[in-house]
Design a protein around this motif. Structure first.
Motif, PDB file in Angstrom:
ATOM      1  N   VAL A 166      44.225  38.808  41.728  1.00 38.02           N
ATOM      2  CA  VAL A 166      43.540  37.522  41.924  1.00 38.02           C
ATOM      3  C   VAL A 166      42.344  37.682  42.860  1.00 38.02           C
ATOM      4  CG1 VAL A 166      45.498  36.017  41.419  1.00 38.02           C
ATOM      5  CG2 VAL A 166      45.184  36.883  43.756  1.00 38.02           C
ATOM      6  N   LEU A 167      42.061  38.916  43.252  1.00 37.81           N
ATOM      7  CA  LEU A 167      40.947  39.152  44.172  1.00 37.81           C
ATOM      8  C   LEU A 167      39.643  39.342  43.407  1.00 37.81           C
ATOM      9  CD1 LEU A 167      42.678  41.612  46.679  1.00 37.81           C
ATOM     10  CD2 LEU A 167      42.574  39.094  46.744  1.00 37.81           C
ATOM     11  N   CYS A 168      38.612  38.667  43.879  1.00 42.84           N
ATOM     12  CA  CYS A 168      37.279  38.740  43.274  1.00 42.84           C
ATOM     13  C   CYS A 168      36.792  40.181  43.174  1.00 42.84           C
ATOM     14  CB  CYS A 168      36.324  37.904  44.130  1.00 42.84           C
ATOM     15  SG  CYS A 168      34.575  38.201  43.877  1.00 42.84           S
ATOM     16  N   HIS A 169      36.970  40.935  44.227  1.00 38.23           N
ATOM     17  CA  HIS A 169      36.495  42.322  44.275  1.00 38.23           C
ATOM     18  C   HIS A 169      37.083  43.143  43.128  1.00 38.23           C
ATOM     19  CE1 HIS A 169      35.641  46.286  46.071  1.00 38.23           C
ATOM     20  NE2 HIS A 169      36.903  46.592  45.842  1.00 38.23           N
ATOM     21  N   THR A 183      27.627  44.798  38.905  1.00 37.73           N
ATOM     22  CA  THR A 183      27.817  43.534  39.627  1.00 37.73           C
ATOM     23  C   THR A 183      26.451  42.946  39.989  1.00 37.73           C
ATOM     24  OG1 THR A 183      28.062  44.871  41.632  1.00 37.73           O
ATOM     25  CG2 THR A 183      30.081  44.012  40.652  1.00 37.73           C
ATOM     26  N   PHE A 184      26.462  41.660  40.311  1.00 33.40           N
ATOM     27  CA  PHE A 184      25.242  40.938  40.717  1.00 33.40           C
ATOM     28  C   PHE A 184      24.181  40.922  39.613  1.00 33.40           C
ATOM     29  CE2 PHE A 184      27.063  42.747  44.650  1.00 33.40           C
ATOM     30  CZ  PHE A 184      27.266  41.589  45.394  1.00 33.40           C
ATOM     31  N   THR A 185      24.612  41.034  38.365  1.00 33.77           N
ATOM     32  CA  THR A 185      23.662  40.956  37.243  1.00 33.77           C
ATOM     33  C   THR A 185      23.915  39.663  36.476  1.00 33.77           C
ATOM     34  OG1 THR A 185      25.219  42.116  35.806  1.00 33.77           O
ATOM     35  CG2 THR A 185      23.581  43.473  36.960  1.00 33.77           C
ATOM     36  N   ASN A 186      22.997  39.318  35.604  1.00 36.75           N
ATOM     37  CA  ASN A 186      23.182  38.098  34.817  1.00 36.75           C
ATOM     38  C   ASN A 186      24.428  38.159  33.924  1.00 36.75           C
ATOM     39  OD1 ASN A 186      21.108  36.644  35.938  1.00 36.75           O
ATOM     40  ND2 ASN A 186      19.580  37.454  34.508  1.00 36.75           N
ATOM     41  N   PRO A 187      24.718  39.308  33.266  1.00 39.59           N
ATOM     42  CA  PRO A 187      25.972  39.349  32.499  1.00 39.59           C
ATOM     43  C   PRO A 187      27.212  39.121  33.371  1.00 39.59           C
ATOM     44  CG  PRO A 187      24.513  41.105  31.794  1.00 39.59           C
ATOM     45  CD  PRO A 187      23.874  40.485  33.004  1.00 39.59           C
TER      46      PRO A 187
ATOM     47  N   HIS B 232      27.824  51.543  46.480  1.00 33.06           N
ATOM     48  CA  HIS B 232      28.627  50.664  45.628  1.00 33.06           C
ATOM     49  C   HIS B 232      28.201  49.201  45.598  1.00 33.06           C
ATOM     50  CE1 HIS B 232      31.635  53.692  44.644  1.00 33.06           C
ATOM     51  NE2 HIS B 232      31.587  54.097  45.898  1.00 33.06           N
ATOM     52  N   THR B 233      27.504  48.739  46.583  1.00 33.08           N
ATOM     53  CA  THR B 233      27.244  47.299  46.639  1.00 33.08           C
ATOM     54  C   THR B 233      25.850  46.942  46.109  1.00 33.08           C
ATOM     55  OG1 THR B 233      27.571  45.342  48.023  1.00 33.08           O
ATOM     56  CG2 THR B 233      26.363  47.174  49.024  1.00 33.08           C
ATOM     57  N   LYS B 234      25.469  45.717  46.309  1.00 27.67           N
ATOM     58  CA  LYS B 234      24.221  45.182  45.740  1.00 27.67           C
ATOM     59  C   LYS B 234      23.017  46.042  46.109  1.00 27.67           C
ATOM     60  CE  LYS B 234      21.927  40.740  45.172  1.00 27.67           C
ATOM     61  NZ  LYS B 234      21.943  39.314  45.559  1.00 27.67           N
ATOM     62  N   GLY B 235      22.252  46.382  45.109  1.00 27.61           N
ATOM     63  CA  GLY B 235      21.049  47.170  45.356  1.00 27.61           C
ATOM     64  C   GLY B 235      21.280  48.665  45.368  1.00 27.61           C
ATOM     65  N   LYS B 237      22.935  52.439  43.788  1.00 26.21           N
ATOM     66  CA  LYS B 237      22.832  53.142  42.507  1.00 26.21           C
ATOM     67  C   LYS B 237      23.945  52.705  41.548  1.00 26.21           C
ATOM     68  CE  LYS B 237      22.768  57.779  40.541  1.00 26.21           C
ATOM     69  NZ  LYS B 237      23.127  59.183  40.772  1.00 26.21           N
ATOM     70  N   LEU B 238      25.179  52.694  42.050  1.00 22.26           N
ATOM     71  CA  LEU B 238      26.306  52.327  41.179  1.00 22.26           C
ATOM     72  C   LEU B 238      26.426  50.808  41.020  1.00 22.26           C
ATOM     73  CD1 LEU B 238      28.970  54.853  42.549  1.00 22.26           C
ATOM     74  CD2 LEU B 238      27.645  55.045  40.426  1.00 22.26           C
ATOM     75  N   GLN B 239      26.275  50.103  42.120  1.00 21.50           N
ATOM     76  CA  GLN B 239      26.367  48.628  42.121  1.00 21.50           C
ATOM     77  C   GLN B 239      27.550  48.141  41.271  1.00 21.50           C
ATOM     78  OE1 GLN B 239      22.529  46.481  42.207  1.00 21.50           O
ATOM     79  NE2 GLN B 239      23.472  44.903  40.964  1.00 21.50           N
ATOM     80  N   ASN B 240      28.728  48.632  41.627  1.00 19.02           N
ATOM     81  CA  ASN B 240      29.911  48.333  40.815  1.00 19.02           C
ATOM     82  C   ASN B 240      30.988  47.556  41.560  1.00 19.02           C
ATOM     83  OD1 ASN B 240      30.611  50.377  42.515  1.00 19.02           O
ATOM     84  ND2 ASN B 240      31.502  51.705  40.951  1.00 19.02           N
ATOM     85  N   THR B 241      30.657  47.012  42.720  1.00 21.00           N
ATOM     86  CA  THR B 241      31.628  46.184  43.437  1.00 21.00           C
ATOM     87  C   THR B 241      30.959  44.940  43.983  1.00 21.00           C
ATOM     88  OG1 THR B 241      31.304  47.009  45.694  1.00 21.00           O
ATOM     89  CG2 THR B 241      32.762  48.297  44.278  1.00 21.00           C
ATOM     90  N   ARG B 242      31.818  43.999  44.360  1.00 24.63           N
ATOM     91  CA  ARG B 242      31.409  42.848  45.158  1.00 24.63           C
ATOM     92  C   ARG B 242      32.323  42.827  46.367  1.00 24.63           C
ATOM     93  NH1 ARG B 242      28.656  38.379  42.732  1.00 24.63           N
ATOM     94  NH2 ARG B 242      29.330  37.313  44.607  1.00 24.63           N
ATOM     95  N   GLY B 243      31.835  42.359  47.473  1.00 26.85           N
ATOM     96  CA  GLY B 243      32.743  42.140  48.591  1.00 26.85           C
ATOM     97  C   GLY B 243      32.333  42.807  49.875  1.00 26.85           C
ATOM     98  N   LYS B 244      32.953  42.321  50.961  1.00 25.39           N
ATOM     99  CA  LYS B 244      32.642  42.820  52.301  1.00 25.39           C
ATOM    100  C   LYS B 244      33.903  43.154  53.084  1.00 25.39           C
ATOM    101  CE  LYS B 244      29.132  39.212  52.274  1.00 25.39           C
ATOM    102  NZ  LYS B 244      28.647  38.026  52.983  1.00 25.39           N
ATOM    103  N   MET B 245      35.055  43.215  52.391  1.00 24.36           N
ATOM    104  CA  MET B 245      36.294  43.585  53.087  1.00 24.36           C
ATOM    105  C   MET B 245      36.225  45.070  53.457  1.00 24.36           C
ATOM    106  SD  MET B 245      39.188  41.500  50.886  1.00 24.36           S
ATOM    107  CE  MET B 245      38.794  42.151  49.254  1.00 24.36           C
TER     108      MET B 245
END
Lengths: 267, 267
Positions: A166-169, A183-187, B232-235, B237-245
């Motif tokens: 249930v975690l967003c990450h 992530t952070f893309t329009n799709p 891994h995060t916004k901006g 190369k991979l940009q494949n996660t969201r989050g700050k935990m």
């Protein structure tokens, strides 16, 4: 819209005996504060159309993201139907839940908003747990998103993935792996919009069933999690955890020996 | 309590021009629905005493647990001060957040309730993020609980632990390891009560600073998490996660080679 006194009292759950609305005037805000009837808790739910709810959630997303989307999809329909107190609920506060709360990637905002709805309409703690359990298990185990909008903001095919969390990450990363998008893309945003629509729809289906006295839990934890619980959760020997999230989602590196050891010990 | 018209209008943020309260009578609920001024969003905050807030949160816990405790610790003080709209907020809904939402062990209810407060009083998304970032980093990195009640419900010494996570599941288990107590016990509940008091206090300190225009972020992510983000995060190369935990809180099995590989690649 014109409502009779009985309809309005019923809708907002006001106890007629405590009502002193007729005395509230701007000059007497003391009596406004003390005399205005406070809506009785929990707020009254009315059966809603799951598909309309999904459409509203999808549409709401663009203003306030996931938690706002699901929460407002329900309260806005009740506000349209009954006015107060739904109309004055500060729904904009729910923007805080976006991206797992302010972008932290913790609890998915769509389910945070939906659980908040359950909390608004259901008083008994065991019933809150039953309904949230069903919603969260559905979210963890279902290939989502299913919803396809009539007028999509982004008109592409959106891959479906099982979040196992249930975690967003976790939910977002798993979808990125399946879809090939970042992530952070329009799709990804379009995926979360549609996921919010699915979650709002499921929530209303659960609430409709509950208030029609026809809710029964259909889902259960995955097999691995059921293996872990007898050693770690309430009433177990170790009793060193809290929670019902899928264990394997984070504890994936635990070797089979760990499981077998536990099973042997519990024999 | 008697307030002038100006004080009340200011407190609830009502635009005087749109106010038609004097016409609201039970016989004319149409005008109640359409004419009653809806509180302007965001709701107005007023500087509160952090220690009184902590006491209230500690006391609230017994009725509705962690999320209810922190949320109501603030809204109840504003309700005492101003009455509406704070008085009519359905605070009981916040019981849903208990134990990481209906016992799921996801987001700690104390911070969920506190983030909801930020969402209620702060409109700008970047400001919500700044304040929640500070609160959540503090929660992750601080030895808690610090609060000692004057009249404790359970009069024992409560060990302090660093959660390294905003998740209830992780936060509780880490405390159990440090304290030697099990989950679902009176010592664990006492720990969560005091933790709720600490979190409410910190939230009010942050809100007080923000609305006095003296807030500045003091905390930053731990070193390991800062190593992960550039890949891994916004901006990235991979940009494949969201989050700050804290990444290491779950991804603890990642070998040092993974980190070094990432660092080499990013050079």
């Amino acid at each position: 819209m014109t409502l009779t006194r009985r309809e309005v009292l019923g809708a907002v759950g006001i106890a007629a005996g405590s009502c002193a609305l007729s005395s509230c005037a701007m000059e007497g805000m003391g009596s406004f504060q003390d005399g205005t009837p406070k809506p009785v808790f929990p707020w009254r739910y009315a059966e809603l159309d799951p598909d309309i709810t999904a459409q509203r959630a999808y549409s709401n997303y663009k203003k306030g993201y996931c938690m706002y989307a699901t929460f407002k999809s329900v309260t806005s329909q009740l506000a349209d139907k009954y006015g107060e107190p739904y109309r004055s609920f500060p729904v904009n506060m729910m923007i805080y839940g976006a991206g797992g709360v302010a972008g932290w990637g913790s609890l998915c905002g769509a389910v945070n908003g939906s659980a908040a709805l359950v909390g608004l309409f259901v008083k008994k703690e065991d019933e809150i747990k039953q309904l949230v359990d069903e919603l969260f298990l559905w979210y963890q185990q279902t290939e989502l998103p299913v919803y396809v909008p009539q007028k999509p903001a982004l008109n592409i095919e959106i891959a479906r993935s099982v979040s196992s969390s249930v975690l967003c990450h976790v939910s977002c990363t798993r979808w990125c792996k399946v879809s090939g998008h970042k992530t952070f893309t329009n799709p990804q945003k379009e995926r979360c919009k549609r996921l919010s629509a699915d979650t709002a729809k499921k929530t209303v289906e659960i609430l409709n069933a509950h208030f029609a006295s026809r809710f029964s839990a259909a889902l259960q934890h995955d097999e691995k999690t059921r293996q872990c619980m007898p050693c770690h959760t309430k009433g177990s020997k170790l009793q060193n955890t809290r929670g019902k999230m899928e264990c394997n989602s984070c504890h994936s590196s635990l070797a089979d020996e760990h499981m077998n050891k536990g099973n042997e010990q519990s024999v």
